[in-house]
Design a protein around this motif. Structure first.
Motif, PDB file in Angstrom:
ATOM      1  N   GLU A 128       1.008  -1.562  -0.037  1.00  0.00           N
ATOM      2  CA  GLU A 128       0.108   0.069  -0.113  1.00  0.00           C
ATOM      3  C   GLU A 128       0.916   1.130  -0.101  1.00  0.00           C
ATOM      4  O   GLU A 128       0.578   2.350  -0.706  1.00  0.00           O
ATOM      5  N   ILE A 129       1.490   1.688   1.145  1.00  0.00           N
ATOM      6  CA  ILE A 129       2.983   3.009   0.472  1.00  0.00           C
ATOM      7  C   ILE A 129       3.528   2.574  -0.412  1.00  0.00           C
ATOM      8  O   ILE A 129       3.554   3.637  -0.448  1.00  0.00           O
ATOM      9  N   ILE A 130       4.183   1.202  -0.595  1.00  0.00           N
ATOM     10  CA  ILE A 130       4.761   1.912  -2.243  1.00  0.00           C
ATOM     11  C   ILE A 130       4.142   1.776  -3.343  1.00  0.00           C
ATOM     12  O   ILE A 130       4.320   3.126  -4.252  1.00  0.00           O
ATOM     13  N   ARG A 131       2.432   1.560  -3.417  1.00  0.00           N
ATOM     14  CA  ARG A 131       1.774   1.863  -4.699  1.00  0.00           C
ATOM     15  C   ARG A 131       1.430   2.910  -4.214  1.00  0.00           C
ATOM     16  O   ARG A 131       1.346   4.349  -4.905  1.00  0.00           O
ATOM     17  N   HIS A 132       1.209   3.940  -2.779  1.00  0.00           N
ATOM     18  CA  HIS A 132       0.473   5.147  -3.023  1.00  0.00           C
ATOM     19  C   HIS A 132       2.342   6.163  -3.206  1.00  0.00           C
ATOM     20  O   HIS A 132       1.752   7.392  -3.847  1.00  0.00           O
ATOM     21  N   ILE A 133       3.011   6.209  -3.100  1.00  0.00           N
ATOM     22  CA  ILE A 133       3.950   6.944  -3.109  1.00  0.00           C
ATOM     23  C   ILE A 133       4.690   6.832  -4.459  1.00  0.00           C
ATOM     24  O   ILE A 133       5.237   7.347  -5.537  1.00  0.00           O
ATOM     25  N   ASN A 134       4.279   5.669  -5.289  1.00  0.00           N
ATOM     26  CA  ASN A 134       4.476   5.869  -7.073  1.00  0.00           C
ATOM     27  C   ASN A 134       3.372   6.392  -7.690  1.00  0.00           C
ATOM     28  O   ASN A 134       3.716   6.591  -8.882  1.00  0.00           O
ATOM     29  N   PHE A 135       2.183   6.087  -7.047  1.00  0.00           N
ATOM     30  CA  PHE A 135       1.238   7.210  -7.533  1.00  0.00           C
ATOM     31  C   PHE A 135       1.773   8.779  -7.418  1.00  0.00           C
ATOM     32  O   PHE A 135       0.973   9.239  -8.189  1.00  0.00           O
ATOM     33  N   LYS A 136       1.990   9.231  -6.323  1.00  0.00           N
ATOM     34  CA  LYS A 136       2.521  10.628  -6.295  1.00  0.00           C
ATOM     35  C   LYS A 136       3.815  10.579  -7.759  1.00  0.00           C
ATOM     36  O   LYS A 136       3.936  11.382  -7.810  1.00  0.00           O
ATOM     37  N   LEU A 137       4.649  10.036  -7.949  1.00  0.00           N
ATOM     38  CA  LEU A 137       5.832   9.945  -8.555  1.00  0.00           C
ATOM     39  C   LEU A 137       4.355   9.820  -9.728  1.00  0.00           C
ATOM     40  O   LEU A 137       5.705  10.855 -10.148  1.00  0.00           O
ATOM     41  N   VAL A 138       4.338   9.343 -10.063  1.00  0.00           N
ATOM     42  CA  VAL A 138       3.738   9.343 -11.802  1.00  0.00           C
ATOM     43  C   VAL A 138       2.650  10.755 -11.995  1.00  0.00           C
ATOM     44  O   VAL A 138       2.539  10.449 -12.850  1.00  0.00           O
ATOM     45  N   ASN A 139       2.193  10.406 -11.402  1.00  0.00           N
ATOM     46  CA  ASN A 139       1.185  11.665 -10.475  1.00  0.00           C
ATOM     47  C   ASN A 139       1.692  13.022 -10.359  1.00  0.00           C
ATOM     48  O   ASN A 139       0.771  13.622 -10.608  1.00  0.00           O
ATOM     49  N   THR A 140       2.839  13.382  -9.857  1.00  0.00           N
ATOM     50  CA  THR A 140       3.196  15.029  -9.862  1.00  0.00           C
ATOM     51  C   THR A 140       4.406  14.763 -10.410  1.00  0.00           C
ATOM     52  O   THR A 140       4.647  14.533 -11.264  1.00  0.00           O
ATOM     53  N   GLU A 141       4.967  15.827 -10.540  1.00  0.00           N
ATOM     54  CA  GLU A 141       5.054  16.557 -11.598  1.00  0.00           C
ATOM     55  C   GLU A 141       7.691  15.881 -10.283  1.00  0.00           C
ATOM     56  O   GLU A 141       8.893  16.280 -10.734  1.00  0.00           O
ATOM     57  N   MET A 142       7.233  15.006  -9.665  1.00  0.00           N
ATOM     58  CA  MET A 142       7.993  15.048  -8.866  1.00  0.00           C
ATOM     59  C   MET A 142       9.515  13.503  -9.403  1.00  0.00           C
ATOM     60  O   MET A 142       9.525  13.496 -10.271  1.00  0.00           O
ATOM     61  N   ASP A 143      10.562  13.870  -9.140  1.00  0.00           N
ATOM     62  CA  ASP A 143      11.369  13.595 -10.397  1.00  0.00           C
ATOM     63  C   ASP A 143      12.142  12.906  -8.902  1.00  0.00           C
ATOM     64  O   ASP A 143      11.870  13.452  -8.049  1.00  0.00           O
ATOM     65  N   LEU A 144      13.205  12.006  -9.722  1.00  0.00           N
ATOM     66  CA  LEU A 144      13.723  10.963  -8.610  1.00  0.00           C
ATOM     67  C   LEU A 144      14.936  11.516  -7.569  1.00  0.00           C
ATOM     68  O   LEU A 144      14.524  10.766  -6.921  1.00  0.00           O
ATOM     69  N   GLU A 145      15.094  12.340  -7.491  1.00  0.00           N
ATOM     70  CA  GLU A 145      15.715  12.930  -6.306  1.00  0.00           C
ATOM     71  C   GLU A 145      14.542  13.294  -5.394  1.00  0.00           C
ATOM     72  O   GLU A 145      14.654  13.204  -4.074  1.00  0.00           O
ATOM     73  N   GLN A 146      13.415  14.132  -5.570  1.00  0.00           N
ATOM     74  CA  GLN A 146      12.623  14.009  -5.270  1.00  0.00           C
ATOM     75  C   GLN A 146      11.714  12.808  -4.528  1.00  0.00           C
ATOM     76  O   GLN A 146      11.243  12.577  -3.364  1.00  0.00           O
ATOM     77  N   TYR A 147      11.805  11.647  -5.421  1.00  0.00           N
ATOM     78  CA  TYR A 147      11.169  10.747  -4.699  1.00  0.00           C
ATOM     79  C   TYR A 147      12.041  10.177  -4.336  1.00  0.00           C
ATOM     80  O   TYR A 147      12.144   9.121  -2.715  1.00  0.00           O
TER      81      TYR A 147
END
Length: 168
Positions: A128-147
């Motif tokens: 659940e946690i990883i899915r949420h973080i991945n969702f944020k990564l895909v659906n925002t302007e988050m780059d790898l460093e922010q991730y």
């Protein structure tokens, strides 16, 4: 939603815990575990956990003693019981399981048994946690460093391990 990894085990723990008294026989344990399709029973005196009997304990007892009827739970149970509180962070619980090489924690509030969390429960939480973080990564302007910062902040990536890997 709270910060993804600022999750306590109480949100993932099993609240209905099967227990047994220390004076019961291992045959009683075997019947309970078979009837309920569970991998452990928590040994209690009153509502205070004093030990745990797992499938591994049961298997060792069968190999050693063959007849489970005369063997008492108190003689086989793993003790002292290693428990955590319901407010324990889910990632911390996962790390403790890994470090202590155990598969389940009784959840205790004060001295009272209030739940049980297993590796399976931890895995469900991590997914659940990883899915949420991945969702944020895909659906925002988050780059790898922010991730990676997010992962470090939430203690999914050990800060020092991350830098050791980068230097190599």
């Amino acid at each position: 939603m709270k910060d993804e990894l600022d999750q306590d085990v109480k949100g993932y723990m099993q609240k209905k815990v099967i227990t047994i008294a220390p004076e019961k026989s291992m045959m009683d344990v075997a019947k309970i575990m078979s009837d309920k399709s569970i991998s452990c029973v928590v040994v209690v005196e009153g509502n205070k956990p004093v030990g745990i009997v797992t499938e591994r304990d049961l298997t060792r007892t069968i190999v050693r003693d063959r007849d489970l009827t005369p063997v008492k739970v108190r003689d086989i149970m793993s003790k002292p019981v290693i428990s955590i509180s319901p407010d324990t962070n889910i990632v911390h619980a996962a790390r403790q399981m890994n470090e202590k090489n155990i598969r389940r924690f009784p959840i205790v509030k004060g001295e009272k048994l209030v739940g049980l969390i297993t590796e399976t429960d931890i895995m469900r939480a991590m997914i659940e946690i990883i899915r949420h973080i991945n969702f944020k990564l895909v659906n925002t302007e988050m780059d790898l460093e922010q991730y990676l910062t997010e992962m470090r902040k939430n203690k999914l990536v050990d800060h020092e391990d991350l830098f050791k890997k980068r230097k190599k």
